[in-house]
Design an enzyme around this catalytic site. Structure first.
Site, short mmCIF file in Angstrom:
data_model
loop_
_atom_site.label_atom_id
_atom_site.label_comp_id
_atom_site.label_asym_id
_atom_site.label_seq_id
_atom_site.Cartn_x
_atom_site.Cartn_y
_atom_site.Cartn_z
N ASP A 1 25.62 80.67 63.42
CA ASP A 1 26.87 80.00 63.09
C ASP A 1 27.79 80.16 64.30
OD1 ASP A 1 29.45 79.34 62.32
OD2 ASP A 1 29.19 80.05 60.26
N LYS B 1 35.25 73.73 64.86
CA LYS B 1 36.50 74.22 65.46
C LYS B 1 36.82 73.59 66.82
CE LYS B 1 37.52 77.98 62.50
NZ LYS B 1 36.56 78.62 61.63
N PHE C 1 31.29 85.13 57.71
CA PHE C 1 32.05 84.03 57.11
C PHE C 1 31.37 82.72 57.49
CE2 PHE C 1 35.16 80.63 56.99
CZ PHE C 1 35.66 80.78 55.70
C1 LIG Z 1 35.92 78.43 60.30
C2 LIG Z 1 34.50 78.83 60.12
C3 LIG Z 1 33.64 78.14 59.27
C4 LIG Z 1 34.12 77.02 58.36
O1 LIG Z 1 34.54 75.93 59.09
P1 LIG Z 1 35.44 74.80 58.35
O2 LIG Z 1 35.64 73.75 59.41
O3 LIG Z 1 36.69 75.46 57.90
O4 LIG Z 1 34.64 74.29 57.22
C5 LIG Z 1 32.31 78.52 59.22
N1 LIG Z 1 31.86 79.54 59.97
C6 LIG Z 1 32.66 80.23 60.80
C7 LIG Z 1 32.09 81.33 61.63
C8 LIG Z 1 34.01 79.92 60.89
O5 LIG Z 1 34.82 80.62 61.70
#
Ligand SMILES: *Cc1c(COP(=O)(O)O)cnc(C)c1O
Length: 429
Positions: free
Chosen positions: A233, A270, A148
């Site tokens: 990520d 986050k 994701f």
């Molecule tokens: C939440 C998340 C995103 C997206 O972040 P947003 O602040 O909602 O745009 C991207 N990568 C990972 C792994 C995430 O958990």
């Protein structure tokens, strides 16, 4: 359960219903929300408009790393707001430089770009990769199935889950998916157009699956050999959640050669702002000047207000050793979750995770009698029961329950969470 969470009075029920009605008339219905309207919080507890208290093991999906209404965050917000909230990036400000230095110090030689969200941080990494490969005609980024990476057009193309892509085709070109934790598949997938590999250190939405040390080290060697960027990520698994600043540092801590590992780029968000919306990406030194003047920009990113909050969060985590505490408590909770999987195998299949990023894998919906006839997934039905028991958790996929609490969760709160989980699981067994 009933005595802990009494039914709300009719008046309060109307309040929830009127809030929901305002939403259904005015808010784009792109979220399947739970039937809870939250009002305020303190530490790891939040309260709904009916005054019901919930233990927050969801943490705003791994965001509220210091819990709710933390005095240090309130102070940073108010003090900085009195001085300077926003300037644009036409000028220098002290907090942005200091924050970038704090991030560089904890990852390795390189530079940082400040954004406003996780998906924007990833977007920056996509642009970095495109720029890196541009003169050789390379542009393709390999990402993992079940990954994701966010919800913009580029990020849904990068995300290895069909459900986020549905009805939004044609997809942004230049992304292809490879199975996670499969080094041979990564090697086999590389084409002359490939320029980067992007993975999560621990897949979050995909069901709390950590990369193996061999996979991370193998991808590093493969990317060096093929002149690819290795991108991580770290939006969900970063910021001390695993007990180390970034998840790769925890995953590789005991692996021979692991201390030398660095990705070429890493996205964050986050927990970085503890609830204040912000993101960032770090670029390793040799590539740190690739995005030169005019190549990338944001109006809001790296505002003095956002950076002051993030700096304060670093300070509190460091001062209170919350990394070590998250690790210790997370390890204890994982042991407890594994015990629940052993005692109630008909309900819980498995438990996994690192630090305070934990996942509980439920049995198939059909094999849990109370869930079999419901039209919702096992994960949603279980989450509803946890809410009724006074605990917030986050569903992932069809049968994973995620726990992503504040890093300053207290031992007795962790204990309360585990016993509520056990109550609910027991009632389903
Ligand atoms: C939440 C998340 C995103 C997206 O972040 P947003 O602040 O909602 O745009 C991207 N990568 C990972 C792994 C995430 O958990």
């Amino acid at each position: 359960m009933k005595d802990i969470v009494p039914s709300p009075s009719a008046v309060v029920r109307n309040e929830y219903e009127s809030i929901r009605d305002v939403f259904s008339k005015n808010v784009v219905p792109s979220y399947a929300r739970f039937e809870i309207a939250l009002s305020h919080g303190a530490g790891s507890y939040v309260f709904d408009v009916a005054g019901r208290r919930y233990l927050d093991l969801a943490g705003g999906i791994a965001v509220n790393c210091l819990g709710h209404a933390h005095p240090a965050i309130i102070e940073a917000l108010t003090e900085q707001a009195k001085k300077l909230i926003h300037t644009s990036n036409l000028y220098y400000t002290v907090p942005q430089g200091r924050l970038a230095a704090e991030i560089v110090k904890r990852i390795g030689p390189g530079k940082v770009f400040l954004s406003n969200s996780g998906v924007e941080a990833n977007e920056g990494l996509f642009k970095l990769a495109r720029k890196f490969g541009h003169d050789e005609g390379r542009f393709e980024i390999l990402t993992a199935t079940n990954s994701f990476h966010g919800r913009t057009l580029a990020a849904i193309a990068a995300t290895g889950q069909d459900k986020v892509k549905k009805d939004f085709d044609p997809m942004t070109p230049g992304f292809r998916h490879i199975p996670y934790n499969d080094l041979d598949a990564a090697r086999a997938a590389i084409s002359p157009a490939t320029v980067a590999i992007l993975i999560e250190g621990i897949q979050g939405e995909g069901g709390v699956t950590p990369a193996t040390p061999a996979y991370l080290l193998g991808l590093r060697a493969l990317c060096d050999e093929k002149k690819l960027l290795l991108l991580l990520d770290g939006v969900q698994d970063g910021h001390f959640r695993t007990g180390k600043y970034q998840s790769f540092q925890r995953i590789l801590e005991a692996a021979p050669g692991g201390e030398k590992f660095l990705p070429d780029g890493l996205s964050m968000a986050k927990s970085l702002g503890g609830g204040f919306p912000m993101g960032a990406f770090w670029v390793r030194a040799p590539h740190a000047d690739l995005l030169g003047p005019g190549a990338h920009a944001t109006t809001f990113g790296g505002s003095p207000l956002a950076c002051a909050v993030a700096l304060k969060i670093f300070e509190v985590i460091e001062r209170e050793h919350l990394d070590a505490q998250a690790r210790k408590l997370g390890d204890w909770m994982l042991d407890e979750l594994k015990r629940l999987a052993e005692v109630y195998p008909s309900v819980v299949k498995n438990a996994r995770g690192l630090g305070l990023m934990l996942g509980l894998e439920l049995a198939e919906k059909e094999s849990i009698p109370a869930f079999a006839s419901g039209d919702k997934t096992a994960a949603i039905q279980f989450t509803n029961r946890m809410h009724a028991a006074g605990v917030l958790v986050v569903p992932a996929g069809t049968r994973i329950i995620r726990l992503l609490p504040a890093l300053n969760l207290k031992p007795q709160e962790a204990g309360e969470g585990i016993s509520k989980l056990e109550e609910v699981i027991k009632s389903l067994a």
